[in-house]
Enzyme design. Sequence first.
Site, PDB file in Angstrom:
ATOM      1  N   LEU A  62       0.815  -1.229   0.000  1.00 13.22           N
ATOM      2  CA  LEU A  62       0.000   0.000   0.000  1.00 13.22           C
ATOM      3  C   LEU A  62       0.843   1.272   0.000  1.00 13.22           C
ATOM      4  CD1 LEU A  62      -1.985  -1.744   2.619  1.00 13.22           C
ATOM      5  CD2 LEU A  62      -3.377  -0.332   1.113  1.00 13.22           C
ATOM      6  N   GLU A  65       3.124   7.594  -2.359  1.00 11.66           N
ATOM      7  CA  GLU A  65       2.719   8.997  -2.334  1.00 11.66           C
ATOM      8  C   GLU A  65       1.408   9.013  -3.102  1.00 11.66           C
ATOM      9  OE1 GLU A  65       3.895  11.740  -0.977  1.00 11.66           O
ATOM     10  OE2 GLU A  65       5.561  10.731   0.015  1.00 11.66           O
ATOM     11  N   THR A 115      -4.880   2.168  -8.169  1.00 11.55           N
ATOM     12  CA  THR A 115      -5.996   3.110  -8.250  1.00 11.55           C
ATOM     13  C   THR A 115      -6.659   3.067  -9.628  1.00 11.55           C
ATOM     14  OG1 THR A 115      -6.410   5.494  -8.407  1.00 11.55           O
ATOM     15  CG2 THR A 115      -4.166   4.813  -8.724  1.00 11.55           C
ATOM     16  N   ASP A 116      -7.917   3.521  -9.676  1.00 11.05           N
ATOM     17  CA  ASP A 116      -8.597   3.630 -10.978  1.00 11.05           C
ATOM     18  C   ASP A 116      -8.047   4.802 -11.795  1.00 11.05           C
ATOM     19  OD1 ASP A 116      -9.647   5.701  -9.437  1.00 11.05           O
ATOM     20  OD2 ASP A 116     -11.752   5.242  -9.846  1.00 11.05           O
ATOM     21  N   TYR A 140       0.852  11.605 -10.316  1.00 12.37           N
ATOM     22  CA  TYR A 140       0.480  10.523  -9.397  1.00 12.37           C
ATOM     23  C   TYR A 140       0.048   9.287 -10.179  1.00 12.37           C
ATOM     24  CZ  TYR A 140      -2.634   7.725  -6.430  1.00 12.37           C
ATOM     25  OH  TYR A 140      -3.258   6.681  -5.793  1.00 12.37           O
ATOM     26  N   LYS A 179      -7.410  15.219   1.724  1.00 13.37           N
ATOM     27  CA  LYS A 179      -8.290  14.645   0.700  1.00 13.37           C
ATOM     28  C   LYS A 179      -9.673  15.281   0.864  1.00 13.37           C
ATOM     29  CE  LYS A 179      -5.078  11.583  -0.679  1.00 13.37           C
ATOM     30  NZ  LYS A 179      -4.737  10.314  -0.096  1.00 13.37           N
TER      31      LYS A 179
HETATM   32  N1  LIG Z   1      -7.060   6.839  -0.857  1.00  8.17           N
HETATM   33  C1  LIG Z   1      -7.640   6.443  -1.963  1.00  8.17           C
HETATM   34  O1  LIG Z   1      -8.702   6.957  -2.349  1.00  8.17           O
HETATM   35  C2  LIG Z   1      -7.041   5.307  -2.773  1.00  8.17           C
HETATM   36  C3  LIG Z   1      -7.799   4.727  -3.790  1.00  8.17           C
HETATM   37  C4  LIG Z   1      -7.237   3.688  -4.535  1.00  8.17           C
HETATM   38  C5  LIG Z   1      -5.954   3.245  -4.270  1.00  8.17           C
HETATM   39  N2  LIG Z   1      -5.247   3.837  -3.267  1.00  8.17           N
HETATM   40  C6  LIG Z   1      -3.887   3.342  -3.016  1.00  8.17           C
HETATM   41  O2  LIG Z   1      -3.882   2.795  -1.704  1.00  8.17           O
HETATM   42  C7  LIG Z   1      -2.618   3.001  -1.092  1.00  8.17           C
HETATM   43  C8  LIG Z   1      -2.790   3.710   0.227  1.00  8.17           C
HETATM   44  O3  LIG Z   1      -3.445   4.957   0.005  1.00  8.17           O
HETATM   45  P1  LIG Z   1      -3.669   6.007   1.165  1.00  8.17           P
HETATM   46  O4  LIG Z   1      -4.785   6.895   0.728  1.00  8.17           O
HETATM   47  O5  LIG Z   1      -3.746   5.305   2.483  1.00  8.17           O
HETATM   48  O6  LIG Z   1      -2.305   6.827   1.079  1.00  8.17           O
HETATM   49  P2  LIG Z   1      -1.677   7.848   2.123  1.00  8.17           P
HETATM   50  O7  LIG Z   1      -0.885   8.828   1.303  1.00  8.17           O
HETATM   51  O8  LIG Z   1      -2.714   8.376   3.054  1.00  8.17           O
HETATM   52  O9  LIG Z   1      -0.686   6.940   2.990  1.00  8.17           O
HETATM   53  C9  LIG Z   1       0.468   6.384   2.408  1.00  8.17           C
HETATM   54  C10 LIG Z   1       1.255   5.627   3.459  1.00  8.17           C
HETATM   55  O10 LIG Z   1       2.455   5.135   2.828  1.00  8.17           O
HETATM   56  C11 LIG Z   1       3.569   5.486   3.650  1.00  8.17           C
HETATM   57  N3  LIG Z   1       4.739   5.697   2.760  1.00  8.17           N
HETATM   58  C12 LIG Z   1       4.915   6.671   1.838  1.00  8.17           C
HETATM   59  N4  LIG Z   1       6.115   6.551   1.231  1.00  8.17           N
HETATM   60  C13 LIG Z   1       6.714   5.454   1.778  1.00  8.17           C
HETATM   61  C14 LIG Z   1       7.960   4.804   1.567  1.00  8.17           C
HETATM   62  N5  LIG Z   1       8.847   5.259   0.657  1.00  8.17           N
HETATM   63  N6  LIG Z   1       8.251   3.687   2.291  1.00  8.17           N
HETATM   64  C15 LIG Z   1       7.365   3.225   3.215  1.00  8.17           C
HETATM   65  N7  LIG Z   1       6.169   3.804   3.473  1.00  8.17           N
HETATM   66  C16 LIG Z   1       5.840   4.903   2.760  1.00  8.17           C
HETATM   67  C17 LIG Z   1       3.145   6.761   4.369  1.00  8.17           C
HETATM   68  O11 LIG Z   1       3.900   7.001   5.528  1.00  8.17           O
HETATM   69  C18 LIG Z   1       1.672   6.465   4.659  1.00  8.17           C
HETATM   70  O12 LIG Z   1       1.521   5.692   5.832  1.00  8.17           O
HETATM   71  C19 LIG Z   1      -1.772   3.780  -2.113  1.00  8.17           C
HETATM   72  O13 LIG Z   1      -0.970   2.867  -2.807  1.00  8.17           O
HETATM   73  C20 LIG Z   1      -2.800   4.404  -3.037  1.00  8.17           C
HETATM   74  O14 LIG Z   1      -2.288   4.599  -4.336  1.00  8.17           O
HETATM   75  C21 LIG Z   1      -5.768   4.843  -2.503  1.00  8.17           C
END
Ligand SMILES: NC(=O)c1ccc[n+]([C@@H]2O[C@H](COP(=O)([O-])OP(=O)(O)OC[C@H]3O[C@@H](n4cnc5c(N)ncnc54)[C@H](O)[C@@H]3O)[C@@H](O)[C@H]2O)c1
Length: 335
Positions: A62, A65, A115-116, A140, A179
């Site tokens: 997960l 950035e 992600t979509d 992104y 967000k």
């Molecule tokens: N939030 C959404 O709507 C959504 C939708 C679809 C997919 N996603 C995917 O789900 C995943 C999580 O999303 P989110 O919204 O929780 O993101 P977020 O940005 O809120 O959290 C990201 C997490 O990753 C950690 N992180 C960042 N860089 C890192 C690194 N180099 N090494 C280790 N840890 C690291 C951060 O500390 C944080 O805990 C992402 O891959 C995102 O692309 C999110």
Amino acid sequence: MLVRDTDLTVVNVDKLTYAGNLESLAELDGDPRYHFEHGDICDAGRMADVFARYQPDAVVHLAAESHVDRSIDAPSEFIRTNVLGTFTLLQASRRHWRSMPDARRSAFRFVHVSTDEVFGSLGPTGSFSETTAYAPNSPYSATKAGSDHLVRAWHHTYGLPTIVTNCSNNYGPYQFPEKLIPLMIQHALAGKRMPVYGAGENVRDWLYVDDHAAALRRVLEQGRAGETYSVGGRSERRNVDVVRALCRLMDELAPSASIPRRESLIEFVADRPGHDQRYAIDASKIERELGWKPQETFESGLRKTVQWYLANQPWCERVQSGAYRGERLGKGIAI
Ligand SMILES: NC(=O)c1ccc[n+]([C@@H]2O[C@H](COP(=O)([O-])OP(=O)(O)OC[C@H]3O[C@@H](n4cnc5c(N)ncnc54)[C@H](O)[C@@H]3O)[C@@H](O)[C@H]2O)c1
């Protein structure tokens, strides 16, 4: 969810960027089936050490950035974590997977959470599915698309049992208040103007975060290696309608004498550069093959989310670092 609902042991590897916060998992402190490792997924030595010590049966990736506006202002960290980090994690996983005994080796999974947004933008009709061509439009989504391609290649070239999920917009508790939904809750609560990009016509397909987590668990336990699964809530809403629904909930759950109608705080601001018009997910494959479907409607999920933020204001205050002060990123205009 995994620690609570299964007997699995979970190792959480996180760099703790501005978006990561140990307080969000404070309830797991001291649990013998939970371990936290402070580490960067780009650090090959550190990842090798974590794999060697814990010998995992699966990786759910997960770390990323994830904020589009930040990727417009400063793309390099997105390239580093999303592309190089995924590459580093794939290599560490492959080395570990090759060294596993046969029985555990065939059951190993690398679930890549994407992600979509990698599919680009839709017109007024249609939806994304597992066969949609990639057309990312922001730094992104381009870096997430790159990471998806690496994961696909590590399966086809090296046989690593990978699965990719492409999920729509999440919302719910513990989301960093940059967000849309948590940001708007914070502004509505503080009586600050609520900036909406363009005319608020952009459409997103909203999914409550626990439903996403349940989908990932289903994919981890039952998904087929080499496959991709589209995950979405069948809850398409225009941004302006999301913000209006939220205003009504705030008026009901946190009435304000000075601002009786939060809708009066809504302000339309210049659009985000390259803003995708519409996302929508056809989730038939995961529904049909893995029997997953969302438990929350948008209305029930939004109500839970607003209630959570109202009850957890100290959390919100603590996670809002100095680096993030509610500025509108992407075009450098303050909101
Ligand atoms: N939030 C959404 O709507 C959504 C939708 C679809 C997919 N996603 C995917 O789900 C995943 C999580 O999303 P989110 O919204 O929780 O993101 P977020 O940005 O809120 O959290 C990201 C997490 O990753 C950690 N992180 C960042 N860089 C890192 C690194 N180099 N090494 C280790 N840890 C690291 C951060 O500390 C944080 O805990 C992402 O891959 C995102 O692309 C999110």
